[in-house]
Every structure is written in structure tokens, then in C-alpha cells.
Design a protein around this motif. Structure first.
Motif, PDB file in Angstrom:
ATOM      1  N   SER A  69      -3.919  -6.632  -5.108  1.00 25.86           N
ATOM      2  CA  SER A  69      -4.121  -5.188  -4.967  1.00 25.86           C
ATOM      3  C   SER A  69      -4.030  -4.769  -3.505  1.00 25.86           C
ATOM      4  CB  SER A  69      -5.487  -4.767  -5.523  1.00 25.86           C
ATOM      5  OG  SER A  69      -5.519  -4.966  -6.914  1.00 25.86           O
ATOM      6  N   GLU A  70      -4.532  -5.613  -2.596  1.00 35.39           N
ATOM      7  CA  GLU A  70      -4.410  -5.301  -1.163  1.00 35.39           C
ATOM      8  C   GLU A  70      -2.926  -5.212  -0.798  1.00 35.39           C
ATOM      9  OE1 GLU A  70      -6.815  -4.800   1.087  1.00 35.39           O
ATOM     10  OE2 GLU A  70      -8.634  -5.727   0.294  1.00 35.39           O
ATOM     11  N   ILE A  71      -2.164  -6.161  -1.338  1.00 31.20           N
ATOM     12  CA  ILE A  71      -0.741  -6.231  -0.996  1.00 31.20           C
ATOM     13  C   ILE A  71       0.025  -5.064  -1.617  1.00 31.20           C
ATOM     14  CG2 ILE A  71       1.334  -7.601  -1.459  1.00 31.20           C
ATOM     15  CD1 ILE A  71      -0.584 -10.076  -1.040  1.00 31.20           C
ATOM     16  N   ASP A 123      -3.480  -4.540   8.412  1.00 33.07           N
ATOM     17  CA  ASP A 123      -4.766  -5.087   7.968  1.00 33.07           C
ATOM     18  C   ASP A 123      -4.740  -5.376   6.474  1.00 33.07           C
ATOM     19  OD1 ASP A 123      -5.889  -4.832  10.470  1.00 33.07           O
ATOM     20  OD2 ASP A 123      -7.145  -3.093   9.967  1.00 33.07           O
ATOM     21  N   GLU A 124      -4.196  -4.444   5.698  1.00 35.59           N
ATOM     22  CA  GLU A 124      -4.216  -4.616   4.235  1.00 35.59           C
ATOM     23  C   GLU A 124      -3.430  -5.861   3.833  1.00 35.59           C
ATOM     24  OE1 GLU A 124      -6.387  -2.928   3.154  1.00 35.59           O
ATOM     25  OE2 GLU A 124      -6.294  -0.799   3.624  1.00 35.59           O
ATOM     26  N   MET A 125      -2.285  -6.061   4.463  1.00 37.56           N
ATOM     27  CA  MET A 125      -1.511  -7.275   4.199  1.00 37.56           C
ATOM     28  C   MET A 125      -2.333  -8.507   4.582  1.00 37.56           C
ATOM     29  SD  MET A 125       1.470  -7.277   2.907  1.00 37.56           S
ATOM     30  CE  MET A 125       2.485  -5.979   2.259  1.00 37.56           C
ATOM     31  N   GLU A 142     -13.145  -4.348   8.651  1.00 37.49           N
ATOM     32  CA  GLU A 142     -11.910  -3.611   8.930  1.00 37.49           C
ATOM     33  C   GLU A 142     -11.803  -2.341   8.090  1.00 37.49           C
ATOM     34  OE1 GLU A 142      -9.201  -7.319  10.533  1.00 37.49           O
ATOM     35  OE2 GLU A 142      -8.687  -6.448   8.598  1.00 37.49           O
ATOM     36  N   GLU A 143     -12.318  -2.418   6.855  1.00 39.47           N
ATOM     37  CA  GLU A 143     -12.238  -1.240   5.981  1.00 39.47           C
ATOM     38  C   GLU A 143     -12.946  -0.034   6.595  1.00 39.47           C
ATOM     39  OE1 GLU A 143     -10.262  -0.985   3.655  1.00 39.47           O
ATOM     40  OE2 GLU A 143      -9.868  -3.032   3.003  1.00 39.47           O
ATOM     41  N   VAL A 144     -14.004  -0.307   7.349  1.00 37.98           N
ATOM     42  CA  VAL A 144     -14.732   0.795   7.984  1.00 37.98           C
ATOM     43  C   VAL A 144     -13.798   1.579   8.915  1.00 37.98           C
ATOM     44  CG1 VAL A 144     -16.616   1.362   9.567  1.00 37.98           C
ATOM     45  CG2 VAL A 144     -16.973  -0.328   7.759  1.00 37.98           C
TER      46      VAL A 144
HETATM   47 FE   LIG Z   1      -8.085  -3.808   2.490  1.00 38.31          FE
END
Ligand SMILES: [Fe+2]
Ligand SMILES: [Fe+2]
Lengths: 268, 321
Positions: free
Chosen positions: B53-55, B83-85, B170-172
Motif C-alpha cells: 500500500s505504501e508503494i 519516503d513512501e517508497m 516520517e508520517e508526521v
Molecule cells: Fe508512508
């Protein structure tokens, strides 16, 4: 030199050089960002997107130097100039392959590796020279960029050497990409029509000297991986430093400015 | 465990009891520890879905990377998708370790994604047609992700808990980047405000769906309950959704935006938000690959997997030398 001590013709030459370098990084960073999610594996997606982000940061630095010289807001320079006002080399604007980044991208990894590697080698040479630039703020920016660039060069060099010494198919694809890039890479190696003024102002080394450094390095690398040297890098589709560009740039710029151009005056 | 009896000599029931005692005592399970097959499978299911899902989640935002309306925003959204990758990579590595004893690899994860067997989060099947959507995604989808991931920071599986710690930090930043986009648009022209409101209207039901149905009734699936027993997670879907409402509804209202649900209100008596529930049959359709962008985005990944086959072969050949 500082902004205050620049003579008018030196300032004009400096502005020309900053556009060349800013636009090179800006447009190649864009081509890199189109690859996100499409790289050969997830680790590469992470690394490549980091490189593209760094390069966008480098373009941003150059555009801010231009802003300081009175060329207008950096955001306007990035988003509102017409294609003929861009000074990037033509090979850097070329699409990654058929399709678009949103639909049916048939992107060519060999082309990505070759173009980015060749560019990274040149960029390293350019930055090395800029460290001694007569314009203080540019020398300072070059030192900043250098710390990230070192890693980019290493990254692309590993890819280049690995693929050039692997399966027959990889070697064949890589050779085709070298041939394609070579046809226009001369455009990266030139300082354009203001070349004499740029060099006279001691902003950067002579283009012939830097070109020689690049071709020497390429000859050595190609020999190391058992490939032939294709001769003088050419400029078949014209000199981007003159504002000559292809439709690929036009399309890229309309994507890059799509939202900003709807209302440049408002905050986003 | 009695001294002198090796762990391997214990019966399956005793091993299970020992395992449950450990997690109930708050101990972390590590990859080489004994774990019930069911626990392993739950983790593989959860973590590979989270990772993928992040990808897949980087794709809707990727659409907005070049179009981001300033150099500053371009840099920020580039940092975010990267970051998400990175989150995806981190999580897939955790999943790969769990799958290794079953003889499975990342290749299987990708194949399962392409075949539709491995699902990804409902939100990443949806359209993101304007810059307003990019703002709403970073602010509210990432905001929702922080709420559901923070709950698992204390997950019984050590490697997942550690990965989440880094991810949540990182999400913050992502949510702050989103909030900054939203604020700029909310304070901007009437066109910008309208763009923002339209995006919120588009995303609201997906945000309700994000946390999953209230109970197993809606999907006939009891994974959430199981994961609570295994201390992989600590709260129910509805707990999380209520937390999300409490955190974000006042902020949405304070920006002068309207939530596309006339019935939404805080009920003082039950201390719960009353709201219009999502259409869960639609949810099932979406996560089964029938959302508006499901096939488009899957096609991007399928295509690149195919186009880069020669690269994977070349790398494998280099490794073999
Ligand atoms: Fe993420
Ligand atoms: Fe995020």
C-alpha cells in the motif's frame, strides 16, 4: 567577485551560465521524477527518487542565484519562461520512452542509466571547476551541491558498469542507449554562444578543457567495460544553449507549470 | 519453561502457551523465535498489504510531483513520495523474512499484487484529479495512517514495531506538508477554496472506509479481532475512526470547510461521533481491484515489471559470477 563588483558584461555572462546549469538540473530532475514507481526494483525507486529530489534542489539553488541577480522570482523562472528561454541541453529534455508518466509508460532503463551517468560525469567536472569560480556565491553553491553529487555519480557509475558487463541483452541495450545519447551529448558539453564572456569572467574553466576531461574519462570507462569509443560527441538536433528545443521540452514545461500558471499571483 | 527441557521437546500446546505468555507479558517476538503458523500468516498478510500500500500509495501523489505549484512544493512532495517508497521497502523486507521459511520471496509478493490476490489500501484506488487532492491525501490520508499505525507501535512482532517507529516519525512530516498545502489553499482565492472543498467531498467516504468496517459483519472477515488477540494491534477499527474524527473534524470545520455528511455530530451522551457509514459493498468492490484507478495503477507496475525484466536478469547474472 560579488554581486556589487560584477561588471555588466560579466553579469550577463553569469546569468547565461546559471540558466544553463539550473535548466539542466531542473529538466533532468523532472525526467527522473517521471520514473517513480517504474524503476527496476523498489530499492532503486527509493535511490532514484532521492537523486531527482537532490537535483531539483540544485536547480532551486541556481534559480535563487538568478533571483538575487534581479532576474525575477525563482518560481517564475522555473514555471513561466517559454521554451525558447530555456538553456538546457536537448538530450536532457528527451522523453524517457514512449507513453507518458501517467499512462502506458514504456520507459527505457538503459537510456536512463546512460543519460544520467554521462551527465553526472560532466556535472562533477563542472562543479570541480566552479569551486574556483570568480563569483563567490556560485563557488559556494557548487561546494554545497558537490556533497550530494558525489553520491549520484557513484550510483550511476555502478549501474553503468554492471549493465555493460552483464548479459548480452543488457550490453546490446546499453550500446543502443550510448549511441542515442552520444548523438546529442555535445549539447551538454558546450557553454553556448556566450562562451567567450563566461570564460573571460573566470566564472568556470574553458569548455574545451572541461570537454577534454569528460572525453578522457569516458574513453577510460568505455575501455574498462570493453566497449568502443564512439568518437566526438555530437549535437545533431541543435544547441539548447541557444534556446533551440524539441517538443519534448514544450510538453514537459506545460506539465511542470500546469497548476502554477493557473494563478501565479496567489500563494500555493 | 522448565530448566532441562529443551524448547523443541515441548508439545505444540505448550509451545503455544509459552508464546501467548510471552506476548501477554509484553515481550517482543523476533524472526527466529517460534511462532504459531497462524500468527506468521497474519503478519505476512498485514505487513505485505501495508508495504504494498505504501508503494501503490506513491502513485496518486506521483501524478502531482511535477505539477506541484512551486519549487518549494515540488521539493516537499518529492521528499514525501520518496519516503513512501522507503516505507514500502522497509516493510517488504520485514515481510520477506517472515515468508522465507515458506519458500516465498518478493517475486511472490509482486505476483500476488498483479493477480489481485494481495490487496492494497482502498484510498490508493481512487482518483486524484486536482492539486487539492494532493493536499487532502497528505493531510488526511497520512493523518489517518498515523492514527492506525501509531496503534501498532507496540506490536508484539519486534521488527514490525521497529519499522513503524521510523515510519510514524516520517508520517508526521507528511501530514504537516499536507496541512501547509491545505492552509495555503484555504486562505487563497475562491477558486482555490472550491478546489479544496471538492477534493474533501471526493475523499470523505474513502476516509471513512480507510479504517475498515465496524465489525466482522460487514466483510465476514475477522482478521482485526485475531490481530488484537495476538497483540499485533490494540484497537478496533471503530476506535481508530472515532480518534480520527476527534482529531480532524474540528480542524476541518475551523477552516470553513463543509463535511459532506449532514448527519455528522458529536454525541455528548455516548461520547461518540455519529456519522453516515460508508457503503461497504462499494468498499469490497474497490479493494478487489474495481476502483476508478485500480487497474490503471496496477498497469503501471505490471508494465514496469515486464519492461525491466532484462535488468533483473542482468543483475542476477552479475550476482552469479
Ligand atoms: Fe508512508
Ligand atoms: Fe506518508
Amino acid at each position: 567577485m560579488t554581486q556589487e563588483t560584477l561588471k555588466p558584461q560579466e553579469k550577463a555572462a553569469l546569468i547565461e551560465l546559471l540558466y544553463q546549469m539550473g535548466d539542466d538540473d531542473f529538466i533532468l530532475s523532472f525526467r527522473g521524477s517521471e520514473w517513480l514507481g517504474l524503476a527496476p526494483h523498489i530499492e532503486e525507486d527509493v535511490a532514484f527518487s532521492s537523486i531527482s529530489q537532490d537535483m531539483m534542489g540544485h536547480a532551486n539553488l541556481y534559480y535563487h542565484l538568478l533571483e538575487d541577480l534581479g532576474e525575477g522570482e525563482a518560481d517564475r523562472l522555473a514555471h513561466l519562461r517559454s521554451p525558447d528561454q530555456f538553456r538546457n541541453a536537448i538530450i536532457l529534455e528527451e522523453v524517457n520512452g514512449p507513453g507518458t508518466y501517467l499512462k502506458e509508460p514504456e520507459y527505457d532503463w538503459a537510456f536512463a542509466v546512460v543519460r544520467n551517468y554521462f551527465y553526472a560525469v560532466h556535472k562533477q567536472i563542472r562543479l570541480d571547476s566552479l569551486r574556483h569560480s570568480s563569483y563567490g556565491p556560485l563557488a559556494e553553491a557548487a561546494r554545497k551541491i558537490m556533497t550530494e553529487q558525489y553520491y549520484h555519480l557513484m550510483h550511476w557509475e555502478i549501474w553503468f558498469k554492471q549493465l555493460m558487463t552483464s548479459t548480452d541483452e543488457a550490453i546490446q541495450r546499453m550500446n543502443a542507449a550510448i549511441e542515442k545519447v552520444w548523438k546529442d551529448f555535445g549539447g551538454v558539453l558546450t557553454l553556448g554562444p556566450s562562451y567567450a564572456e563566461i570564460v573571460k569572467a573566470n566564472l568556470i574553466d574553458d569548455e574545451a578543457v572541461m570537454k577534454k576531461r569528460w572525453t578522457n574519462k569516458m574513453e577510460a570507462v568505455l575501455k574498462e567495460v570493453g566497449a568502443g569509443y564512439p568518437g566526438e560527441p555530437r549535437m545533431e538536433r541543435g544547441n539548447g544553449r541557444n534556446g533551440v528545443h524539441t517538443d519534448d521540452l514544450k510538453q514537459a514545461l506545460s506539465t511542470l507549470s500546469e497548476v502554477y500558471a493557473t494563478n501565479p499571483a496567489t500563494g500555493w | 519453561m522448565t530448566v532441562g527441557v529443551s524448547f523443541n521437546q515441548l508439545s505444540e500446546e505448550e509451545k503455544m502457551q509459552h508464546f501467548l505468555d510471552r506476548i501477554n507479558a509484553g515481550e517482543k517476538i523476533e524472526p527466529d523465535d517460534w511462532m504459531p503458523d497462524d500468527y506468521r500468516l497474519q503478519l505476512i498478510r498485514l505487513i505485505s498489504m501495508h508495504g504494498i500500500s505504501e508503494i501503490m500509495g506513491a502513485l496518486p501523489e506521483k501524478e502531482w510531483v511535477p505539477k506541484a505549484p512551486s519549487l518549494h512544493r515540488k521539493l516537499a512532495i518529492m521528499a514525501k513520495v520518496q519516503d513512501e517508497m522507503g516505507h514500502g521497502q522497509l516493510l517488504l523486507r520485514v515481510a520477506e523474512d517472515l515468508m522465507a521459511p515458506l519458500g516465498k520471496t518478493r517475486h511472490d509478493i509482486m505476483e500476488d499484487l498483479f493477480s489481485g490476490k494481495l490487496k492494497f489500501h482502498n484510498v490508493f484506488h481512487m482518483d486524484a484529479p486536482t492539486w487539492g487532492d494532493a493536499g487532502i491525501i497528505a493531510w488526511l490520508v497520512d493523518g489517518a495512517a498515523i492514527i492506525s499505525q501509531s496503534m501498532m507501535l507496540d506490536s508484539s512482532y519486534g521488527p514490525y514495531a521497529r519499522a513503524l517507529k521510523r515510519i510514524c516519525a516520517e508520517e508526521v512530516f507528511h501530514a504537516q506538508h499536507g496541512e501547509s498545502i491545505i492552509l495555503a489553499m484555504a486562505e487563497g482565492t475562491p477558486e482555490q477554496r472550491q478546489m479544496l472543498q471538492d477534493a474533501l467531498n471526493r475523499w470523505w467516504e474513502s476516509l471513512i472506509m480507510f479504517f475498515g468496517p465496524k465489525s466482522a459483519k460487514e466483510t465476514g472477515n475477522s482478521n482485526a479481532d485475531k490481530n488484537i488477540m495476538y497483540k499485533i494491534r490494540t484497537k478496533t477499527n471503530e476506535d481508530l475512526r472515532q480518534e480520527f474524527f476527534t482529531k480532524y473534524i474540528p480542524r476541518i470545520w475551523s477552516l470553513g470547510l463543509t463535511i459532506p455528511d449532514d448527519t455528522i455530530r458529536f454525541d455528548e451522551e455516548s461520547k461518540m461521533w455519529i456519522y453516515m457509514d460508508a457503503d461497504w459493498s462499494k468498499f469490497k468492490q474497490i479493494v478487489s481491484g474495481n476502483g476508478p484507478q485500480s487497474q490503471n495503477r496496477l498497469d503501471l507496475r505490471r508494465r514496469s515489471y515486464k519492461n525491466n525484466e532484462w535488468v533483473r536478469e542482468a543483475l542476477a547474472a552479475k550476482k552469479a559470477i
